[in-house]
Write a protein that holds these residues in place. Structure first.
Motif, PDB file in Angstrom:
ATOM      1  N   VAL A 293       4.065   3.660   4.881  1.00 17.74           N
ATOM      2  CA  VAL A 293       4.257   2.849   3.676  1.00 17.74           C
ATOM      3  C   VAL A 293       5.150   3.568   2.688  1.00 17.74           C
ATOM      4  O   VAL A 293       5.276   4.792   2.723  1.00 17.74           O
ATOM      5  CB  VAL A 293       2.887   2.554   3.024  1.00 17.74           C
ATOM      6  N   THR A 294       5.782   2.785   1.820  1.00 14.77           N
ATOM      7  CA  THR A 294       6.531   3.318   0.668  1.00 14.77           C
ATOM      8  C   THR A 294       5.935   2.704  -0.593  1.00 14.77           C
ATOM      9  O   THR A 294       5.696   1.488  -0.640  1.00 14.77           O
ATOM     10  CB  THR A 294       8.015   2.921   0.757  1.00 14.77           C
TER      11      THR A 294
ATOM     12  N   PHE B 113      -3.147   2.538  -0.132  1.00 14.15           N
ATOM     13  CA  PHE B 113      -2.273   3.553  -0.717  1.00 14.15           C
ATOM     14  C   PHE B 113      -2.097   3.239  -2.197  1.00 14.15           C
ATOM     15  O   PHE B 113      -1.901   2.085  -2.577  1.00 14.15           O
ATOM     16  CB  PHE B 113      -0.897   3.527  -0.042  1.00 14.15           C
ATOM     17  N   GLN B 114      -2.163   4.279  -3.012  1.00 18.22           N
ATOM     18  CA  GLN B 114      -1.974   4.073  -4.446  1.00 18.22           C
ATOM     19  C   GLN B 114      -0.969   5.080  -4.979  1.00 18.22           C
ATOM     20  O   GLN B 114      -0.990   6.256  -4.612  1.00 18.22           O
ATOM     21  CB  GLN B 114      -3.314   4.227  -5.175  1.00 18.22           C
ATOM     22  N   PHE B 115      -0.093   4.619  -5.863  1.00 23.81           N
ATOM     23  CA  PHE B 115       0.877   5.480  -6.539  1.00 23.81           C
ATOM     24  C   PHE B 115       0.389   5.657  -7.968  1.00 23.81           C
ATOM     25  O   PHE B 115       0.033   4.664  -8.629  1.00 23.81           O
ATOM     26  CB  PHE B 115       2.249   4.810  -6.512  1.00 23.81           C
TER      27      PHE B 115
ATOM     28  N   GLY C 227       4.923   2.744 -10.507  1.00 24.45           N
ATOM     29  CA  GLY C 227       3.728   3.421 -11.010  1.00 24.45           C
ATOM     30  C   GLY C 227       2.540   2.479 -11.027  1.00 24.45           C
ATOM     31  O   GLY C 227       2.665   1.348 -11.489  1.00 24.45           O
ATOM     32  N   GLY C 228       1.398   2.920 -10.485  1.00 18.11           N
ATOM     33  CA  GLY C 228       0.198   2.091 -10.450  1.00 18.11           C
ATOM     34  C   GLY C 228       0.131   1.155  -9.248  1.00 18.11           C
ATOM     35  O   GLY C 228      -0.869   0.466  -9.040  1.00 18.11           O
ATOM     36  N   GLU C 229       1.166   1.173  -8.444  1.00 13.95           N
ATOM     37  CA  GLU C 229       1.227   0.257  -7.289  1.00 13.95           C
ATOM     38  C   GLU C 229       0.133   0.569  -6.273  1.00 13.95           C
ATOM     39  O   GLU C 229      -0.182   1.724  -6.014  1.00 13.95           O
ATOM     40  CB  GLU C 229       2.590   0.383  -6.626  1.00 13.95           C
ATOM     41  N   VAL C 230      -0.451  -0.487  -5.709  1.00 19.93           N
ATOM     42  CA  VAL C 230      -1.441  -0.356  -4.640  1.00 19.93           C
ATOM     43  C   VAL C 230      -0.955  -1.180  -3.454  1.00 19.93           C
ATOM     44  O   VAL C 230      -0.576  -2.339  -3.614  1.00 19.93           O
ATOM     45  CB  VAL C 230      -2.831  -0.860  -5.083  1.00 19.93           C
TER      46      VAL C 230
END
Lengths: 112, 110
Positions: free
Chosen positions: B47-48, B63-65, B52-55
């Motif tokens: 995954v990429t 995956f969380q950023f 910010g805050g992306e799930v």
């Protein structure tokens, strides 16, 4: 699907030999990379190329050189192999999506 | 020098358990990737994350950023033996290079 192939899965060479590792990608990617992977050290970038005949040093280029004569092919050369170059060598290509690299299966090189 | 610290380095769990792997840096990345590598093979992109805050979810993997785009986590729900492998996070910086974490070796036992 992107396909990245490496010329050998396993290679055993003697100290002082010249070693060629070949990598070919079939997706017309402009960017290609060579890494080595060692336990506890992760992936370390040796050289990369953003275009044909273009090369840039990575973090650990000493003892290595590269060649990119054609877009699909990126070769890593060990001019005079040494035992500390025993490692897993991984080639990768990358297209237009930054950070998304596609790796070959790796070459496990042993230098004795 | 940009660094990505992954933790834990090793994780051995039973099938059915949940787990989380962390990837932390003091630097901001324009995007972050997660890869999975099986023994004797090259890493495969999972995954990429970019915002910010992306799930992002990929079946049982979440995956969380981080909001500040400096950290990320990978959560696996109800792990299976097929999840066994080396998980690598990698941050893409403005200079165009990919910075890899040292990896998390996951072993899921039946």
């Amino acid at each position: 699907d992107v396909k990245v192939t490496q010329s050998s899965r396993y290679l055993v060479k003697r100290t002082g030999e010249k070693v060629f590792l070949e990598c070919v990608q079939d997706m017309d990617h402009e960017n290609m990379f060579w890494y080595r992977q060692d336990p506890g050290l992760g992936l370390r970038l040796i050289y990369f190329s953003y275009d044909v005949k273009m090369k840039e040093k990575g973090d650990i280029p000493e003892g290595y050189s590269v060649s990119r004569e054609k877009k699909e092919r990126f070769s890593l050369i060990l001019e005079s192999a040494s035992t500390n170059q025993t490692s897993m060598y991984l080639c990768a290509s990358m297209g237009s999506r930054p950070g998304e690299q596609y790796f070959g299966p790796g070459t496990r090189l042993t230098v004795t | 020098t940009q660094l990505l610290e992954q933790s834990p380095q090793f994780l051995s769990i039973q099938e059915g358990e949940n787990l989380t792997v962390y990837c932390n840096s003091s630097s901001v990345f324009s995007s972050l990737q997660w890869y999975r590598q099986e023994p004797g093979e090259g890493p495969v992109l999972l995954v990429t994350v970019v915002t910010g805050g992306e799930v992002k979810k990929l079946k049982r993997l979440t995956f969380q950023f981080g909001d500040a785009r400096k950290d990320s986590s990978l959560h696996i729900t109800a792990a299976q033996t097929g999840d066994t492998g080396l998980y690598l996070c990698a941050g893409h910086n403005q200079g165009g290079k990919l910075i890899f974490g040292q990896g998390t070796e996951l072993s899921v036992k039946p």
